[in-house]
Design a protein around this motif. Sequence first.
Motif, PDB file in Angstrom:
ATOM      1  N   ARG A 346     -24.528  13.341   5.995  1.00 32.77           N
ATOM      2  CA  ARG A 346     -24.287  14.149   4.793  1.00 32.77           C
ATOM      3  C   ARG A 346     -22.814  14.157   4.413  1.00 32.77           C
ATOM      4  NH1 ARG A 346     -27.837  17.645   7.509  1.00 32.77           N
ATOM      5  NH2 ARG A 346     -26.107  18.996   8.082  1.00 32.77           N
ATOM      6  N   ALA A 347     -21.993  13.695   5.281  1.00 40.17           N
ATOM      7  CA  ALA A 347     -20.559  13.658   4.980  1.00 40.17           C
ATOM      8  C   ALA A 347     -19.973  12.348   5.472  1.00 40.17           C
ATOM      9  CB  ALA A 347     -19.849  14.834   5.646  1.00 40.17           C
ATOM     10  N   VAL A 348     -18.984  11.918   4.772  1.00 37.99           N
ATOM     11  CA  VAL A 348     -18.297  10.682   5.143  1.00 37.99           C
ATOM     12  C   VAL A 348     -16.797  10.948   5.080  1.00 37.99           C
ATOM     13  CG1 VAL A 348     -17.849   8.276   4.546  1.00 37.99           C
ATOM     14  CG2 VAL A 348     -20.127   9.243   4.200  1.00 37.99           C
ATOM     15  N   ILE A 349     -16.134  10.479   6.093  1.00 35.14           N
ATOM     16  CA  ILE A 349     -14.680  10.570   6.076  1.00 35.14           C
ATOM     17  C   ILE A 349     -14.126   9.150   6.108  1.00 35.14           C
ATOM     18  CG2 ILE A 349     -14.587  10.841   8.588  1.00 35.14           C
ATOM     19  CD1 ILE A 349     -12.060  12.517   8.179  1.00 35.14           C
ATOM     20  N   ASN A 350     -13.184   8.885   5.248  1.00 32.71           N
ATOM     21  CA  ASN A 350     -12.542   7.577   5.197  1.00 32.71           C
ATOM     22  C   ASN A 350     -11.050   7.734   5.372  1.00 32.71           C
ATOM     23  OD1 ASN A 350     -14.736   5.667   4.598  1.00 32.71           O
ATOM     24  ND2 ASN A 350     -14.972   6.886   2.727  1.00 32.71           N
ATOM     25  N   VAL A 351     -10.471   6.782   6.016  1.00 35.08           N
ATOM     26  CA  VAL A 351      -9.031   6.803   6.249  1.00 35.08           C
ATOM     27  C   VAL A 351      -8.463   5.442   5.888  1.00 35.08           C
ATOM     28  CG1 VAL A 351      -7.224   7.075   7.979  1.00 35.08           C
ATOM     29  CG2 VAL A 351      -9.256   8.482   8.108  1.00 35.08           C
ATOM     30  N   ALA A 352      -7.310   5.461   5.252  1.00 32.61           N
ATOM     31  CA  ALA A 352      -6.641   4.200   4.928  1.00 32.61           C
ATOM     32  C   ALA A 352      -5.153   4.343   5.168  1.00 32.61           C
ATOM     33  CB  ALA A 352      -6.890   3.818   3.469  1.00 32.61           C
ATOM     34  N   LEU A 353      -4.570   3.284   5.656  1.00 36.40           N
ATOM     35  CA  LEU A 353      -3.121   3.244   5.846  1.00 36.40           C
ATOM     36  C   LEU A 353      -2.599   2.023   5.101  1.00 36.40           C
ATOM     37  CD1 LEU A 353      -0.636   4.460   7.265  1.00 36.40           C
ATOM     38  CD2 LEU A 353      -1.079   2.883   9.163  1.00 36.40           C
ATOM     39  N   GLU A 354      -1.625   2.287   4.258  1.00 36.48           N
ATOM     40  CA  GLU A 354      -1.143   1.208   3.398  1.00 36.48           C
ATOM     41  C   GLU A 354       0.369   1.060   3.546  1.00 36.48           C
ATOM     42  OE1 GLU A 354      -2.302   0.625  -1.054  1.00 36.48           O
ATOM     43  OE2 GLU A 354      -0.429   1.774  -1.010  1.00 36.48           O
ATOM     44  N   ARG A 355       0.784  -0.153   3.626  1.00 41.67           N
ATOM     45  CA  ARG A 355       2.212  -0.468   3.598  1.00 41.67           C
ATOM     46  C   ARG A 355       2.533  -0.988   2.194  1.00 41.67           C
ATOM     47  NH1 ARG A 355       7.300   0.385   5.445  1.00 41.67           N
ATOM     48  NH2 ARG A 355       8.612  -1.469   5.231  1.00 41.67           N
ATOM     49  N   PHE A 356       3.510  -0.363   1.553  1.00 41.11           N
ATOM     50  CA  PHE A 356       3.831  -0.839   0.201  1.00 41.11           C
ATOM     51  C   PHE A 356       5.286  -1.287   0.123  1.00 41.11           C
ATOM     52  CE2 PHE A 356       4.230   3.838   0.057  1.00 41.11           C
ATOM     53  CZ  PHE A 356       5.549   3.992  -0.356  1.00 41.11           C
ATOM     54  N   GLN A 357       5.477  -2.274  -0.713  1.00 45.28           N
ATOM     55  CA  GLN A 357       6.809  -2.835  -0.946  1.00 45.28           C
ATOM     56  C   GLN A 357       6.984  -2.982  -2.448  1.00 45.28           C
ATOM     57  OE1 GLN A 357       6.819  -6.563   1.157  1.00 45.28           O
ATOM     58  NE2 GLN A 357       6.807  -5.599   3.170  1.00 45.28           N
ATOM     59  N   ARG A 358       7.952  -2.296  -2.975  1.00 43.47           N
ATOM     60  CA  ARG A 358       8.184  -2.347  -4.421  1.00 43.47           C
ATOM     61  C   ARG A 358       9.613  -2.850  -4.673  1.00 43.47           C
ATOM     62  NH1 ARG A 358       5.933   3.695  -4.223  1.00 43.47           N
ATOM     63  NH2 ARG A 358       3.703   3.218  -4.126  1.00 43.47           N
ATOM     64  N   ASP A 359       9.714  -3.747  -5.586  1.00 43.71           N
ATOM     65  CA  ASP A 359      11.011  -4.340  -5.888  1.00 43.71           C
ATOM     66  C   ASP A 359      11.150  -4.543  -7.386  1.00 43.71           C
ATOM     67  OD1 ASP A 359      12.188  -5.294  -3.106  1.00 43.71           O
ATOM     68  OD2 ASP A 359      10.030  -5.756  -3.100  1.00 43.71           O
ATOM     69  N   GLY A 360      12.390  -4.504  -7.834  1.00 41.47           N
ATOM     70  CA  GLY A 360      12.642  -4.832  -9.227  1.00 41.47           C
ATOM     71  C   GLY A 360      13.735  -3.982  -9.823  1.00 41.47           C
ATOM     72  N   ALA A 361      14.404  -4.541 -10.831  1.00 40.54           N
ATOM     73  CA  ALA A 361      15.445  -3.844 -11.574  1.00 40.54           C
ATOM     74  C   ALA A 361      16.539  -3.301 -10.655  1.00 40.54           C
ATOM     75  CB  ALA A 361      14.833  -2.705 -12.393  1.00 40.54           C
ATOM     76  N   GLY A 362      16.781  -4.002  -9.586  1.00 38.33           N
ATOM     77  CA  GLY A 362      17.858  -3.605  -8.689  1.00 38.33           C
ATOM     78  C   GLY A 362      17.472  -2.568  -7.652  1.00 38.33           C
ATOM     79  N   ALA A 363      16.219  -2.231  -7.592  1.00 41.98           N
ATOM     80  CA  ALA A 363      15.768  -1.234  -6.601  1.00 41.98           C
ATOM     81  C   ALA A 363      14.776  -1.872  -5.633  1.00 41.98           C
ATOM     82  CB  ALA A 363      15.120  -0.046  -7.297  1.00 41.98           C
ATOM     83  N   ARG A 364      14.774  -1.312  -4.441  1.00 37.92           N
ATOM     84  CA  ARG A 364      13.896  -1.823  -3.390  1.00 37.92           C
ATOM     85  C   ARG A 364      13.309  -0.595  -2.699  1.00 37.92           C
ATOM     86  NH1 ARG A 364      14.811  -3.442   2.111  1.00 37.92           N
ATOM     87  NH2 ARG A 364      13.711  -5.352   2.639  1.00 37.92           N
ATOM     88  N   GLU A 365      11.990  -0.487  -2.729  1.00 41.73           N
ATOM     89  CA  GLU A 365      11.344   0.683  -2.134  1.00 41.73           C
ATOM     90  C   GLU A 365      10.318   0.228  -1.104  1.00 41.73           C
ATOM     91  OE1 GLU A 365      10.095   4.899  -3.949  1.00 41.73           O
ATOM     92  OE2 GLU A 365       8.947   3.228  -4.777  1.00 41.73           O
ATOM     93  N   ARG A 366      10.357   0.883   0.022  1.00 40.95           N
ATOM     94  CA  ARG A 366       9.424   0.565   1.109  1.00 40.95           C
ATOM     95  C   ARG A 366       8.809   1.866   1.605  1.00 40.95           C
ATOM     96  NH1 ARG A 366      10.443  -3.504  -0.856  1.00 40.95           N
ATOM     97  NH2 ARG A 366      11.187  -5.460   0.035  1.00 40.95           N
TER      98      ARG A 366
END
Lengths: 380, 400
Positions: A346-366
């Motif tokens: 009757r219930a479901v639990i989901n888990v996700a782990l994501e690594r993100f990398q964003r770049d552009g316009a002189g910025a770098r985000e991790r």
Amino acid sequence: MKRLTFLGLLIVLSPSVLGAQNSIFGIRGIGFPGRAGGVRSIALGGGSELFDRVSVLNPAMVASFGQVTVGAVSGTTFRKYTTAGTDASGLQETRFPLIFLGGGFGRSSFSYQVSVATFAEQSFDLETVDTVMVGGLPLAVEDRIIADGGVVDIRVAIGWRRSAKLAIGAAVHRLGGSSRFTATRTFDNQEFQPFQERDNLSFSGTSFSAGVLWLANTTLGLGFAARVNSSLTSELEDESSSKVAMPVSLAGGLWLGVTPRMRLMTTVRWRSWSRAQGDLVGTGTRAFDTWEVGSGLEISSGPGDGGKFPLRLGVRYAQLPFSPSDARPREWNFSVGTGAPFAGNRAVINVALERFQRDGAGARERGWYLAVGFTITPVQ
Amino acid sequence: MQRGIRFALLGGLAAGAVLSCEQSITAPGACPEFCPIGEIQLIDTVLVGVLERDTSFSGYVEPGVATAMQVLGGGAAVESHGLIWFAPFADSAAIDSVTLGLVVRQDSFQLSLVILGRSPDVTGLEITVHRISPSVDREGDFATLAPFFEDSTIVAVVAIPDDVSEDTVTTIIRIDAFPEFEAGDRQIALGLSIRGGTPAFASLNTRESALGALLTRFVLVEAGGDSLERRDLRSPEFDGFVDTDLPSPLAGSLLIGGTPSSRTFVRVALPSFIMDSSNIVRAHLLLVPVEPVLGAPSDTFEVVAEALGADFGAKSPILSLPDSLLVAAEVGVGTTDTVVIDISRIVAFWQATPDQVRTLVLRFVDEAVSVAELRVGSTRFLGSEPMLRVTYVPPFGFGR
């Protein structure tokens, strides 16, 4: 059972912050676009966004709701970024990017879903120090600009199971939400009183979306969705307002049952964010059309869509719509996740782990994004 | 077992995600590229003509009820004499808290004066103490009381040590300095002056400060056949000072201070785009003296601007605001520098209460405690009219 119902209602009715991932790339424009899918979709790199009933991308997936089901997603972001001369680390925020209630209309082949999702997140808290000249004398100042909120997407969708192979759906969206802005300036001189200005920016707009899901057989499925948005109206408390054109969105996807226990899903999405450019003239913000491509592989312990503790892997590439320069920012996501039913399915639990990398316009985000989702079906 | 570990792991992750609701998004801005549109502007400007209907009124505080007195002499352009009327003595004196004894002998008096301030650069400063007939009109002016400040009336001289700027000084006065003491009603009235060839002043506490002068009579009293030495104390029942007339003010001057004290009223009419739409972070009232500040050489005083609760002329009530909202400006005698009074907090108060009358009253923090008077240009005094310097932040608008 009562506990599960209570938990579900608590999540759905929670007044907590609704929003998605935050980003330095969300300071410009209307913010950082929210993701359409739930936790499973995040784990699969967004590849299942057209095939996941929790996702708000394809109204046709609403047809898969039979019994009343509620669900919510909680996501915590841990990130850091670097720009020319500026480093920021240890940033963290938790949001609830999606809550929904779905179900069927009796024994008919029609189903419904009401959801509240993040359309764009624009929360930031930026501090700068500077020296200004007042009466010919230097004066040290510290500025702080805070925004807290974003644009939410309230959707009412109807899905129709035409047959076991075909489902179609349509939805009406109401864009809403608000952002609380605070600007403060303090002075390194007690002669000057601190400055603070607050305002509340309210958003409004209307959208329509439609989608189709076609299952050719047990190994091949196709999905398509389109969405048309009105302009987004932003109104300050003094009733001054502005409009920003919102994009048309087109999405197509492929569902492939490689084996009974292994599925491969891909979703491609295009959005015409550049329509906003005309409304952003003078703000120093460039708006670009964006492509997003996400693919995911799900390996389950048994046949079917999940079972207990499936392994989900995903990769996603997305262009980001707003930039302070002519350079279009981009994002790569690498994700892993799993999930499990409990309480007698009757219930479901989901888990996700994501690594993100964003770049552009002189910025770098991790950073990392940890998402947890609950789906509860109180009565079976 | 493996399933249990998986459930625990899943549950832990879920609980961690839900419970880690702490938000930490404060970060240094990477401006202008990754900052919101717009910036906090700061505009600093001097506004002329935003002060209007300014006027001065006199007679608020008389020296006789002020908290201090100023004795000024030594050839100063303005001179002043201190006056003290002590409460009358009796033919008896206290033996203890309940018993009186008949005074059978009087030895001397001790005069104690509490110094508040003095000429900082004058050495050998002395206050000359004169005998005044107690029956003289206390409301008399400098000229009518001048005969009591002749050499023949001197009863003592109080030396103020050069290193003393705030302290109590004393002197002994012989009993025969007051030949009519016994025959009269046993009241002592004293005058204080500063003599010599160097302009100098001394400021003294008065009875209104609760730490005024004291006169002690040393007596022998008789009680029950015994004779006892006792001290018989008297505080002033009146004190104050009289001064020579100040030069007439120039036409178009606004007066602040002096004796009796003057106050100046100024109506503030800031443009609505500043007052109603902007955030004023600093506001300074600029007053231009039209002649050197009058008063005792080297003396200083504080001027304060206060907001009125209502504006109906000279007797308008001053709004009761916390002291923290008031900022005084220190002014030195003799200066012609522009007087700058910080009214930032008052303006902020006005911005928060739009219906409040926007009138300032300017006065000395301690009124009528000295001969000092500030004369500044009014709105009719071209080139020296009062001005307002405001530093404000226009509406930020958050880039919209």
